[in-house]
Design a protein around this motif. Structure first.
Motif: not given
Length: 171
Positions: A125-139
Motif C-alpha cells: 500500500d505504501q509502495m504503489v503511490p511511490i511508483l504511481q507518482k514517479y511514473t506520472n511525473e515521468r509521463q
C-alpha cells in the motif's frame, strides 16, 4: 570515405583509464532508491525496466489471490493450526518480493521475521503511490519534452510579424 575498419582498430570497451577522450556522457536514472527502515536500509527499484513494472503488477494480483487462499484455509482451522497455512503462503510471497526487489529485500523491510499478511499489505500500500507518482511525473516530462511545439536545438523564434521590418524606399 572508407568505413571498413578492422576490429583491431576499434576498442571493444573503453575503460576509465583509457587515453581516448570522450565526446560526451549519458547517464540515465534507472532506479529509485527507497528507504525501508529506521536503520537506513534501501531497496533499489528498477523503475525504467518494463519487466519490473509487469512483474510488480502481476505480483499484486498473485498476492490478492494468496490472501483469499489464506482466508479460506484459516477459516476451517483453529488455534495454532491456523498459522501453518498462513506461514506457507507468506513464505511464498516473501520469495516473490525478494525476486522482484532484490535479494534480502524482505529482511530489510520486515526484519528477521515472517510478517503477517497485514504487514505485507501495508508495504504494498505504501509502495504503489511511490511508483504511481514517479511514473506520472515521468509521463508528464516525456509529454512536455516531446510535444509537437518543441524545437530541438533551436531557439524559439517569435511568430512572424510583417510590420517588424520597415520597407526601404528605393531611389
Amino acid at each position: 570515405m572508407d568505413n571498413n575498419h578492422s576490429t583491431s582498430e576499434l576498442p571493444a570497451v573503453l575503460s576509465k583509464k583509457s587515453n581516448m577522450e570522450l565526446d560526451g556522457s549519458i547517464h540515465i536514472k534507472s532506479s529509485l532508491r527507497i528507504s525501508v527502515n529506521d536503520a537506513g536500509d534501501v531497496i533499489l527499484i528498477p523503475i525504467e525496466d518494463t519487466q519490473f513494472i509487469e512483474d510488480f503488477f502481476n505480483m499484486l494480483e498473485v498476492f490478492s489471490e494468496a490472501n483469499e487462499k489464506i482466508r479460506s484455509k484459516a477459516s476451517n482451522l483453529e488455534g495454532v493450526e491456523q498459522v501453518k497455512p498462513i506461514k506457507e503462503e507468506i513464505k511464498g510471497m516473501m520469495a516473490e518480493l525478494d525476486r522482484i526487489f532484490g535479494e534480502e529485500s524482505c529482511k530489510k523491510i520486515f526484519g528477521n521475521i515472517i510478517p503477517t499478511p497485514y504487514a505485507m499489505a501495508e508495504f504494498l500500500d505504501q509502495m504503489v503511490p511511490i511508483l504511481q507518482k514517479y511514473t506520472n511525473e515521468r509521463q508528464s516530462k516525456i509529454a512536455e519534452k516531446y510535444s509537437k511545439n518543441r524545437r530541438i536545438g533551436q531557439k524559439q523564434q517569435p511568430p512572424y510579424n510583417p510590420y517588424r521590418y520597415k520597407k526601404k524606399k528605393r531611389r
